[in-house]
Design a protein around this motif. Sequence first.
Motif, mmCIF file in Angstrom:
data_model
loop_
_atom_site.group_PDB
_atom_site.id
_atom_site.type_symbol
_atom_site.label_atom_id
_atom_site.label_comp_id
_atom_site.label_asym_id
_atom_site.label_seq_id
_atom_site.Cartn_x
_atom_site.Cartn_y
_atom_site.Cartn_z
ATOM 1 N N LYS A 275 0.815 -1.212 0.000
ATOM 2 C CA LYS A 275 0.000 0.000 0.000
ATOM 3 C C LYS A 275 0.854 1.270 0.000
ATOM 4 O O LYS A 275 0.331 2.369 0.185
ATOM 5 N N ARG A 276 2.199 1.115 -0.158
ATOM 6 C CA ARG A 276 3.051 2.302 -0.131
ATOM 7 C C ARG A 276 2.683 3.259 -1.253
ATOM 8 O O ARG A 276 2.219 2.857 -2.313
ATOM 9 N N MET A 277 2.932 4.531 -0.991
ATOM 10 C CA MET A 277 2.652 5.556 -1.989
ATOM 11 C C MET A 277 3.888 5.825 -2.837
ATOM 12 O O MET A 277 5.016 5.576 -2.413
ATOM 13 N N VAL A 434 21.421 6.519 5.975
ATOM 14 C CA VAL A 434 20.303 5.854 6.658
ATOM 15 C C VAL A 434 18.975 6.466 6.230
ATOM 16 O O VAL A 434 18.005 5.751 5.913
ATOM 17 N N VAL A 435 18.898 7.776 6.201
ATOM 18 C CA VAL A 435 17.656 8.449 5.812
ATOM 19 C C VAL A 435 17.295 8.109 4.370
ATOM 20 O O VAL A 435 16.125 7.826 4.057
ATOM 21 N N CYS A 436 18.267 8.114 3.489
ATOM 22 C CA CYS A 436 17.987 7.814 2.081
ATOM 23 C C CYS A 436 17.548 6.365 1.893
ATOM 24 O O CYS A 436 16.665 6.078 1.068
ATOM 25 N N VAL A 437 18.132 5.452 2.648
ATOM 26 C CA VAL A 437 17.713 4.049 2.548
ATOM 27 C C VAL A 437 16.285 3.876 3.019
ATOM 28 O O VAL A 437 15.472 3.165 2.392
ATOM 29 N N VAL A 438 15.925 4.533 4.128
ATOM 30 C CA VAL A 438 14.548 4.458 4.629
ATOM 31 C C VAL A 438 13.583 5.028 3.607
ATOM 32 O O VAL A 438 12.518 4.433 3.324
ATOM 33 N N LEU A 439 13.919 6.164 3.026
ATOM 34 C CA LEU A 439 13.038 6.768 2.027
ATOM 35 C C LEU A 439 12.933 5.899 0.775
ATOM 36 O O LEU A 439 11.875 5.857 0.135
ATOM 37 N N GLN A 440 14.008 5.219 0.430
ATOM 38 C CA GLN A 440 13.963 4.321 -0.721
ATOM 39 C C GLN A 440 12.977 3.178 -0.480
ATOM 40 O O GLN A 440 12.250 2.769 -1.392
ATOM 41 N N PHE A 441 12.896 2.661 0.757
ATOM 42 C CA PHE A 441 11.935 1.611 1.083
ATOM 43 C C PHE A 441 10.513 2.154 1.158
ATOM 44 O O PHE A 441 9.563 1.457 0.804
ATOM 45 N N LEU A 442 10.366 3.365 1.638
ATOM 46 C CA LEU A 442 9.028 3.940 1.752
ATOM 47 C C LEU A 442 8.472 4.354 0.406
ATOM 48 O O LEU A 442 7.242 4.438 0.249
ATOM 49 N N ASP A 443 9.331 4.626 -0.532
ATOM 50 C CA ASP A 443 8.903 5.051 -1.858
ATOM 51 C C ASP A 443 8.634 3.831 -2.726
ATOM 52 O O ASP A 443 9.525 3.003 -2.950
#
Length: 953
Positions: A275-277, A434-443
């Motif tokens: 369901k990720r955006m 770390v922030v970029c990896v998290v955003l890559q998973f959320l995207d």
Amino acid sequence: MEHEQGQQQGAENRTDGGFGDASSFAELLDTNEIGYYTVSPGDDGLIHTHNDATQDSESTAETMTNQPTDTNAGQSATGQSATDQSARQASTSAKPKSEKPMSKEPTVEEPVHEESKREEPDHERSASKAAPPTGTVFRPDGTVDFSNASPDTHASSQSAQTASAPADSPQSHGDAAQPDTADTESAETPLHRMQLGLQGFAARFSTAWGVFRGGVSTVFTAVASFLAPMFSTIARGWHAFASTISRGWHAFVALKAVQAVWSALRFFKTRIWDKRMRFSFAFYTIVFIVVTAASVIGLQWSVYTEPTYAKGQVVDDQTKALNSVAGQLTSFVSQIWLHQSYQAWLNFIVLGVLYLTVILVINRFWVATAVFGALMTVFAIADKIKVELRNEPIIPADLQFITGGNGDSIMSFTTKKDMMLINSAVTGVIWLIVVCVVLQFLDRRRGLIPYTWKRSAFVSVKNITAMVCRWATAILSVVLCASFTWGCLSRGPGRRISQVVCRTPRNYGTQWAMRRRTAPTMNFLRLARVKIMDKPSGYSKESMEALAKKYAGEAGTINQTRTANLTDSTVIMVLSESFSDPTRVPGVSFTEDPMPQIRAIKSATTSGLMLSPGYGGGTANIEYQALTGLNMANYDSSLSIAYQQLVPKLKWTPTFNQIWNQANGKSSSIAFHDFSSIMYFRDRNYQKFGFSKFYSTDGKLVLQDLQSIDSDWYYSDSSFYRQVLESVEDNQQTSQFIQIVTMQNHLPYNDWYENNQFKDEDTSSDIDNDEKISIETYAKGVNYTDQATADLLNQLNQINRPITVIFYGDHLPGIYSTANEDKHNQITLHETDYFIWSNAASASANTKLDDTTSDYTSSNYFMAQAAQHLNAKVSPYLAFLTEMHAAIPAISVPASAGDASKPVYLDADGNRIQPKDLTTQQKELLHDYQLIQYDLTAGKQYLKDTSFMATAK
């Protein structure tokens, strides 16, 4: 072959169409007399024989064997032949079956010509025929196949045929048949022999092949039998292991905790992950702008430092704010609107293009952001450290330190303050990743421009369009950046677009100049394209030959008063790392002289001050000038390090040590450096220069017994000098040229020494504590060098052969931040100490040239001054340098005065000569210098074919 031809001819004469008629074969075989009463065609189209007679084959064979073989006798007794034949058959039938036939080699009866059969009487033809064995096959081509015949009947048939062969032979038919038969035998015998040979070879090959197959089969069976238990054990073990793992896995999966985790993962995938955006492109654009702007500010921050103020100096808060790093950054950005200077904007565009290129190549926005952000952070920190240490930004040539394997060496130059900055940067980079990896998973958007290489979906308009757009944009961004960089040095449209920011780079400029006139991004791109130097006017083969002839005459004039040769003495050129008198720096003073020994030496021999092109660094360039006589001021400003950007590309590089090689052999020049041999590519460059040996802390020839003083990171000059002295003492045969580069006083200066008296004797004023610690540590190092150098000269004085030492410091250490703030101190901060000394065995001992020829110099003049000090004859090249030094005593690159627009020239009193004040002679000499340097490095090297470098004797 003859019988086959006869049989074929007979078959052709028959009217029944060939061997397909069974009655013809029955007549031919005379089955009524022999007992073969059945001859029938088979399903395969061939004729087969069947024997149903009760007559025994052996008796038949014996009867046929005992028939008379004389054909003529048979013809004369025609009347009684039938009676005799009947009597013989009866006698034969009465014999016991156990009686053996005559032992005669059986032969197969071959068919004869049909004409011969017609001439023979019927009773003779029947008497001479032998029945074929049971199972014999008659082929349509006339050949006979006994392969399926029964053994008994086959043997009997052979015996019978052997007995009847003479009777049926064409040779017994009389003289009329003999000529024809002889011709046939002579024509067919070689072919028959070849057939027999082939049959024998095939039989032997078949036997050998059978033996080989049997051997291979035996070996394979033995090996398989030997390995079978092992493989069986392995298979059983693997099966047991797999069964154990399977049972364990099933037991593990059956655990309630695992089931709960599995359910949670399925819930996460179906309810959250799926369901990720997909982040919008507007959000990407905002992040892109922020990251690019932060990179521009970060890189500009790296060239700024906080200002220092003298004690008691009154400075208002507004001035402090404007001069602070934050104030300078604000001014850098605001000048877009205040002064219509678009350096910040163009830096943003260039970094944005680089950022976009990384995004399009990786095709993952957040991964590309992490890569780009990390690279910009590393670049900014490295630039900050280099500016503080050497007052110059990172340039493309510095990247060769990393590719050349000098990473560890560079890290050894950092201070404690630098390490704190590096640790903070590492922490920041980790958080960014770390922030970029998290955003890559959320995207949920996997690719910024999605396309696939799968065959099923590849051939579609949408997929191909997306792929073409991605790579076309990436290539376009690279081309745009490359063309912009190229345009900075060209005079085409690119230069007109970028002329606002693409000015002379401050690669050797001061921090004061850099922070006001350029930005590190533009400076880096400007220097990415290396240009050696502009072509001087009037350069040609004729002009260079005329120049060589001109200075050959000058050399002849000088040599009329010279009596010695350079190669009569051993010359030791000592580059002392960062050596200079600290008390000459404004604001620095001590109650004790840090260098009393060298000061005394300078007062008694040729000595003075050398104008250095570097401050805090640039060792390789000063060394290059001393060994070649060429000056960095003549090169284009994009050529920042000659050892890395120029020398490796040259096929011919004349250096002064080669004078000794030509006179005394290739082993006459050696080099020493108590650090890594690959630093500044010295290992390769020294070899190109003609040094036969190079001693360093690594490489082929390693220095031994080097020691450090207290906690200093580098080896002491005293232990290093001992290594050099041993080499000088070992070579008593010929004179040498010895190149020495020390490292004891290299930065950093972290309070290395335990008993440092200069801490208590420091009377410096208006200097902060950190700067004072570095100066005090450096002063103690200078003091150690002073004593070690005096000891070296004393020991060289004991050697009974001429030795001359050229000693000089390459540059000042980059620790005088307070003095560096004042632009009027720039000449002083680029002047080091030097002297030329000869031992007691030399004819030039205690020689001191007058002040006008020695007080000021630059390292490119050292060898010309040494020749004058030794009263030695010179080459046309040294004659030119001698005249050039007399006209303009010191030449340096722009950094010497903090002005990057023009080279710096000093007169004999150390005063700066403005270009507009140069005399006609000085301008002519400068033009000749440019012609010589261009020809040797960027031109056709016409001087190589002249005697311009040859030293007179």
